[in-house]
Enzyme design. Structure first.
Site, mmCIF file in Angstrom:
data_model
loop_
_atom_site.group_PDB
_atom_site.id
_atom_site.type_symbol
_atom_site.label_atom_id
_atom_site.label_comp_id
_atom_site.label_asym_id
_atom_site.label_seq_id
_atom_site.Cartn_x
_atom_site.Cartn_y
_atom_site.Cartn_z
ATOM 1 N N TYR A 126 15.961 29.473 9.746
ATOM 2 C CA TYR A 126 14.697 30.121 10.147
ATOM 3 C C TYR A 126 14.501 30.026 11.647
ATOM 4 O O TYR A 126 14.733 28.971 12.254
ATOM 5 C CB TYR A 126 13.516 29.450 9.460
ATOM 6 C CG TYR A 126 13.396 29.750 7.992
ATOM 7 C CD1 TYR A 126 13.215 31.049 7.536
ATOM 8 C CD2 TYR A 126 13.445 28.714 7.058
ATOM 9 C CE1 TYR A 126 13.093 31.306 6.179
ATOM 10 C CE2 TYR A 126 13.314 28.974 5.700
ATOM 11 C CZ TYR A 126 13.148 30.276 5.263
ATOM 12 O OH TYR A 126 13.023 30.524 3.938
ATOM 13 N N LYS A 173 0.849 -1.201 0.000
ATOM 14 C CA LYS A 173 0.000 0.000 0.000
ATOM 15 C C LYS A 173 0.883 1.249 0.000
ATOM 16 O O LYS A 173 2.112 1.146 0.219
ATOM 17 C CB LYS A 173 -0.924 -0.019 1.220
ATOM 18 C CG LYS A 173 -0.195 -0.008 2.549
ATOM 19 C CD LYS A 173 -1.156 -0.309 3.699
ATOM 20 C CE LYS A 173 -0.415 -0.375 5.017
ATOM 21 N NZ LYS A 173 -1.292 -0.828 6.120
HETATM 22 C C1 LIG Z 1 -0.558 -1.886 6.692
HETATM 23 C C2 LIG Z 1 -1.133 -3.185 7.099
HETATM 24 C C3 LIG Z 1 -0.288 -4.265 7.361
HETATM 25 C C4 LIG Z 1 1.224 -4.151 7.381
HETATM 26 O O1 LIG Z 1 1.610 -3.574 8.605
HETATM 27 P P1 LIG Z 1 3.169 -3.408 8.996
HETATM 28 O O2 LIG Z 1 3.146 -2.892 10.372
HETATM 29 O O3 LIG Z 1 3.736 -2.437 8.019
HETATM 30 O O4 LIG Z 1 3.778 -4.738 8.875
HETATM 31 C C5 LIG Z 1 -0.873 -5.485 7.647
HETATM 32 N N1 LIG Z 1 -2.214 -5.617 7.690
HETATM 33 C C6 LIG Z 1 -3.050 -4.592 7.471
HETATM 34 C C7 LIG Z 1 -4.507 -4.803 7.550
HETATM 35 C C8 LIG Z 1 -2.546 -3.343 7.166
HETATM 36 O O5 LIG Z 1 -3.375 -2.332 6.945
#
Ligand SMILES: *Cc1c(COP(=O)(O)O)cnc(C)c1O
Length: 368
Positions: free
Chosen positions: A259, A35
């Site tokens: 800044y 994702k």
């Molecule tokens: C993002 C996600 C993962 C992966 O999680 P990590 O902590 O990056 O391993 C697994 N399951 C679901 C449902 C997620 O949304």
């Protein structure tokens, strides 16, 4: 010549980290989570880097379609499921596995008949209180899904809130597993529980997890979900953010930098200006002292990160010059260390890599 800032993606490290997940969960199939543009690495690189995974999981429907249309023939899972009944036929047509986490999604599947077989991951809320049916509602949701002729396999799924910590004071993995077992009971179908944290604790939890599928994300990108270093788990960085020194200033005691004049020198020092700022994805809230590497030597950020630049202490670097190589994170500087200093997590840093940063591919130990 382009600006000297680039992110090098290490596909070989992605393969290595996937192997590490296999070793931790040898009996499970692996959904490599891609994702958010493969955590900032690019979906296409995710597809190549994790070619050996058993499936790819993501939340973007257009990404799922892209994977199908670009040659990914193995399973695909939409972790949040679909957002509209119009997308039901797509699931069947492209053989995309969908999470079902609320009753609206059950109804979408009920209304849209005769589109072909659809595999679903039915999600249980075991304490995360984000998505899913409560353990008490779960079996009824399962029965409703089971009654839909197009629904083929139903996998039972939940998500851990604190998988990075075995003994979280509020909600342990063990408690979530207990609720999951209570809710899903002996219902037929495969099980999917673990994110990276769960995978990395698979050994300690043993049979309690009984995963058929695991869903590692961050560990595949050389990060850890908790406070420990990726090196403890033999995970390799997959993204190295590099730039160069583009300016040098000699300052004296009492001089300030950047800044807000937030950093004040206590004595003579050399400041290097690095071509990387918050518009590149480097966190603006990274404080004074956040680690950086210049010409292979560890040093620190000083002053406030600006849009296109940041300033670092060059005092420890003997021959620093315009063009000195800077590593912001990755090879030699785990992203978690930078994230920790900046009060965030490696996930956020990698996901926030800005579109204007050039992305290269190369092995660790090279300039990409
Ligand atoms: C993002 C996600 C993962 C992966 O999680 P990590 O902590 O990056 O391993 C697994 N399951 C679901 C449902 C997620 O949304």
């Amino acid at each position: 010549m382009p600006r000297p800032l680039s992110a090098t993606i290490h596909l070989d490290s992605m393969q290595h980290n996937l192997q590490r997940a296999r070793m931790e969960a040898p009996h499970a199939n692996i959904w490599a989570v891609v994702k958010a543009n493969a955590y900032g690495h690019g979906l296409e690189r995710g597809m190549r880097g994790f070619a050996q995974a058993d499936g790819l999981a993501l939340v973007e429907t257009e990404g799922a379609l892209w994977l199908r249309q670009n040659g990914w023939n193995k399973p695909i899972l939409l972790l949040e499921g679909i957002f509209d009944a119009q997308d039901v036929p797509m699931l069947a047509e492209h053989n995309i596995n969908s999470a079902v986490h609320n009753i609206e999604q059950v109804k979408m599947l009920e209304y849209t008949r005769h589109v072909g077989p659809i595999d679903v991951h039915l999600k249980m809320n075991t304490g995360m209180n984000r998505l899913g049916f409560t353990p008490g509602e779960y079996e009824a949701a399962y029965r409703r899904l089971r009654a839909i002729p197009d629904v083929r396999h139903i996998t039972h799924m939940t998500h851990f809130a604190n998988a990075d910590e075995l003994e979280h004071p509020r909600l342990t993995i063990a408690e979530q597993v207990r609720r999951f077992k209570y809710g899903a009971g002996e219902l037929p179908g495969e099980r999917s529980l673990s994110n990276s944290g769960g995978v990395l604790h698979q050994g300690e939890l043993g049979d309690a997890l009984s995963n058929d599928w695991v869903r590692p994300g961050i560990m595949l990108y050389g990060g850890t979900p908790g406070g420990r270093s990726a090196l403890d788990y033999n995970l390799l960085p997959t993204m190295t953010l590099r730039s160069e020194v583009i300016g040098i200033q000699q300052i004296a005691a009492g001089d300030t930098v950047g800044y807000g004049s937030r950093f004040e020198a206590t004595g003579p020092m050399t400041i290097g200006v690095v071509a990387c700022g918050y518009a590149d994805g480097y966190p603006r809230h990274a404080p004074h002292g956040t680690p950086v590497i210049v010409d292979g030597v560890a040093t620190r950020l000083v002053g406030r990160v600006s849009m296109d630049m940041m300033t670092v202490d060059l005092s420890p670097i003997a021959n620093a010059r315009i063009g000195s190589k800077v590593t912001l994170w990755g090879d030699g500087l785990p992203v978690d260390e930078v994230a920790q200093a900046a009060g965030t997590i490696g996930y956020e840093l990698m996901c926030a890599l800005a579109p204007r940063v050039r992305v290269l591919e190369g092995r660790m130990g090279t300039d990409g």
